[in-house]
Design an enzyme around this catalytic site. Structure first.
Site, mmCIF file in Angstrom:
data_model
loop_
_atom_site.group_PDB
_atom_site.id
_atom_site.type_symbol
_atom_site.label_atom_id
_atom_site.label_comp_id
_atom_site.label_asym_id
_atom_site.label_seq_id
_atom_site.Cartn_x
_atom_site.Cartn_y
_atom_site.Cartn_z
ATOM 1 N N GLU A 1 0.808 -1.230 0.000
ATOM 2 C CA GLU A 1 0.000 0.000 0.000
ATOM 3 C C GLU A 1 0.835 1.271 0.000
ATOM 4 O OE1 GLU A 1 -0.560 -2.575 1.977
ATOM 5 O OE2 GLU A 1 -2.529 -3.304 1.337
ATOM 6 N N HIS B 1 -10.876 -4.673 10.539
ATOM 7 C CA HIS B 1 -11.509 -4.410 9.244
ATOM 8 C C HIS B 1 -12.723 -3.509 9.375
ATOM 9 C CE1 HIS B 1 -8.970 -7.602 7.688
ATOM 10 N NE2 HIS B 1 -9.267 -7.161 6.491
#
Ligand SMILES: Cc1ncc(C[n+]2csc(CCOP(=O)(O)OP(=O)(O)O)c2C)c(N)n1
Ligand SMILES: [Mg+2]
Lengths: 338, 326
Positions: free
Chosen positions: B60, B129
């Site tokens: 990322e 998450h």
């Protein structure tokens, strides 16, 4: 390379050394603040590598990006010395309009895309510059200069992998001066030879002496040509040494006097000067004149410009945060129709 | 006009912008061959090829950095970060590079890049998450942060974001990708700034953004049955915030509830209510209330998760409190 080119290169390196020394003096006079990282000792790397690339800005010239030790890379890429010095003085006329300072020199007209303080951050940015060049088929390449310490960041591995998989035209130049601030490479890094670290990424890599500009240029030419022709990344490592502390604050004592003396014998300016004298291109007197000229230019033109330039206006504090002149179609005001 | 789902609207915006400008490209994990976790780029890989719909490794920080670098030389990247939780790995490059390059360079270099990422709780995805993090991005100078509540904004704001010269973070939501709206077939844009009154009312202002707008709308329907006319404001943009629209609404209704899915400390509600205090304190007839998540990492257990995350009922109860009915 003509004789005139060789003399010019010597003058450039003398200029860069004096430029850095002069910033040191200005820092002591408190004209320059913040962090100041000097490049003295490593001149042959940036000078030699960029001499082999296409400099000068525009859509034919290559892009350059680096870390916080960025003055000389910016200058060699073509940023006007007056503006770089004015930036160090925090002036409105500076390369970054006084907003960036020593670690953040930017000059898009010279395709110098910035100095960055976060160690390892420029790796992916460089790959991105290369991705843009590749996409636009401009035959430009991106050149990223970083230290040995930066290779311990995750961005190093992530970017080597992507640059290789995507065949990006980027040259990674590792300036291995064997120290990250006060930590010797052997204490932080499993392998001293940094070029060996990219073999897992199916990328060309090599290691060379970074104190002899002729060696640097020869190696850099091969690498630059490869990157441009093949549109593939290349990792080139130069063994070098910084003659000064990491920045203005430096703990000292982490290097021995003997080690420093050994490397100072290999001063890149002296090596090249001796070579040109031996070849009969130049005399001691010529070099002396060069030094005087450089000193004079820096004092009467560059420093003067920086000192006399205006400070940024406080009223413009928030200028440059976002686009000053955004297109209302994308920004608003909001109308309830679509 | 056609009914489009949120994910289809995003795909349509990608498609049009990529056709319009060859410098626009998309990158992210699984967005190409796989078409994207939420299908938002499905079909584009076949249409535009691997060079313009780039499948990235799980890196990322560096692929976002690559997008930033590309944007610095004129490309217009649209980066999908699969979940806002993973955007934390790219924070260095977003906050330290993208948000600051224009400023550090004295306005000489800019980063016209778009980062799309879903933030929010879905169904028992648990602590790692379920991050929302809007409050973190909205506190960064040099970014634009927008939160489309439905397909029209998802489409129109993405198109504006691609063309805007600033780095734009678009916060989507896992539970919104299937929301549908009637949309014109012809091209249109929605501006990145400006809050929107999505329901007119007289008695109380309910302020939301992203998914919480839907909670406010639901609460407003219930309030209507109680004879209370609630105005619902969608902030749309969290950076910058449209304080003018908020002020006008509060000066009309004199009562306000702010609903956010984030935890409260240092959050959107705190910012909005501070703005109201500064702009129209004397217009208030009662103390403002913020509805927010509990100050815990989001639990896995369904009951606990439900208790941690604000619901339409929480917004409704909050409104009753402001109205002095409980
Ligand atoms: C992400 C990050 N971590 C730590 C630092 C502090 N720091 C600044 S320079 C430096 C050493 C870098 O060494 P190297 O990459 O070898 O470059 P050199 O200074 O030798 O040119 C460190 C640790 C930083 N600027 N950024
Ligand atoms: Mg080093």
């Amino acid at each position: 390379m003509t004789d005139a080119d060789k003399k010019r290169l010597l003058r450039e390196m003398i200029f860069f050394r004096r430029f850095e020394d002069r910033t040191f003096e200005a820092y002591m006079e408190r004209k320059i603040g913040g962090f100041l990282h000097l490049y003295s000792g490593q001149e042959a790397v940036a000078t030699g590598v960029l001499e082999m690339a296409k400099m000068g800005g525009g859509d034919k010239a290559d892009y350059v990006i680096t870390g916080y030790r960025d003055h000389v890379h910016a200058l060699k890429a073509g940023a006007p010395a007056r503006e770089v010095m004015a930036e160090l003085y925090g002036k409105e006329t500076g390369s970054s309009r006084g907003r960036g300072g020593s670690m953040h020199i930017f000059d898009p007209t010279a395709n110098f895309m910035g100095g960055y303080a976060l160690v390892g951050q420029p790796f992916p940015l460089a790959a991105g510059l290369a991705l843009g060049c590749k996409h636009k088929k401009t035959n430009q390449i991106a050149i990223c200069f970083l230290g040995d310490g930066a290779n311990n960041q995750g961005t190093f591995h992530e970017t080597m992998n992507m640059a290789s998989v995507w065949n990006l035209p980027v040259l990674f130049v590792c300036e291995n001066n064997m120290y990250a601030i006060g930590t010797h490479i052997d204490r932080s890094t499993a392998v001293r030879d940094q070029y060996k670290r990219v073999c897992g990424y199916n990328m060309k890599a090599s290691q060379h002496d970074g104190m002899d500009i002729d060696v640097v240029m020869k190696a850099a030419k091969t690498a630059v040509d490869y990157v441009r022709k093949e549109s593939k990344p290349y990792f080139i490592e130069f063994m070098t040494y910084r003659f000064r502390g990491h920045s203005m604050s430096d703990a000292k004592g982490y290097r021995t006097k003997e080690e420093e003396a050994e490397w100072e014998k290999r001063d890149p300016i002296n090596i090249y000067k001796a070579r040109l004298i031996e070849a009969g291109l130049i005399t001691d007197a010529d070099v002396k004149k060069m030094q005087d000229d450089v000193q004079n230019e820096i004092e009467t033109d560059i420093i003067k410009f920086a000192e006399q330039s205006p400070e940024p206006k406080v009223a413009e504090l928030t200028r440059y945060v976002l686009d000053d002149n955004p297109d209302p179609r994308w920004i608003g005001p909001l109308q309830n129709k679509y | 006009m056609a009914q489009l789902a949120y994910w289809e609207a995003i795909r349509r915006a990608h498609d049009e912008e990529m056709t319009n400008d060859p410098l626009v490209f998309a990158m992210g994990e699984d967005i190409g061959v796989a078409g994207g976790t939420y299908k938002a780029t499905s079909g584009l890989y076949t249409k535009y090829g691997a060079e313009r719909v780039i499948d990235t490794p799980i890196s990322e920080n560096s692929y976002t950095g690559i997008g930033i670098g590309a944007s610095m030389v004129g490309m217009r990247p649209i980066i999908e970060i699969m979940s806002i939780n993973f955007a934390l790995l790219a924070l260095d490059t977003i906050v330290n590079a993208a948000a600051k390059i224009r400023y550090m360079s004295g306005g000489r270099v800019h980063c016209p890049l778009v980062i799309r990422t879903p933030g929010g709780t879905a169904h028992q995805l648990a602590a790692q998450h379920s991050a929302r993090l809007a409050r973190m991005f909205m506190s960064t100078s040099g970014l634009r942060v927008v939160t489309p509540r439905g397909p029209i904004d998802a489409y129109g704001m993405l198109k504006s974001a691609v063309r805007c010269n600033d780095p734009v973070v678009i916060i989507e939501h896992e539970r919104m990708y299937n929301i549908k709206e009637e949309m014109p077939d012809t091209e249109f844009f929605r501006p990145l700034e400006g809050a929107e009154i999505v329901r007119k009312g007289e008695d109380i202002t309910l302020i939301g953004y992203n998914y919480s707008v839907h909670l406010c709308l639901e609460a407003a329907k219930r309030l209507e049955k109680d004879g209370v006319s609630a105005e619902v404001v969608d902030l749309r943009s969290l950076k910058p915030i449209d304080r003018e629209t908020i002020r006008r609404s509060v000066e009309k209704t004199h009562r306000v509830v702010v609903a956010e899915e984030d935890e409260a400390p240092v959050g959107v509600g705190a910012e909005i209510i501070t703005g109201i205090m500064e702009d129209c304190f004397f217009a208030l007839d009662s103390q403002p209330v913020r509805i927010h998540a509990a100050d815990v990492p989001v639990p896995y257990n369904a009951q606990l998760e439900k208790a941690a995350i604000p619901s339409a009922d929480d917004v409704y109860q909050g409104a009753l409190k402001v109205l002095g009915k409980i």
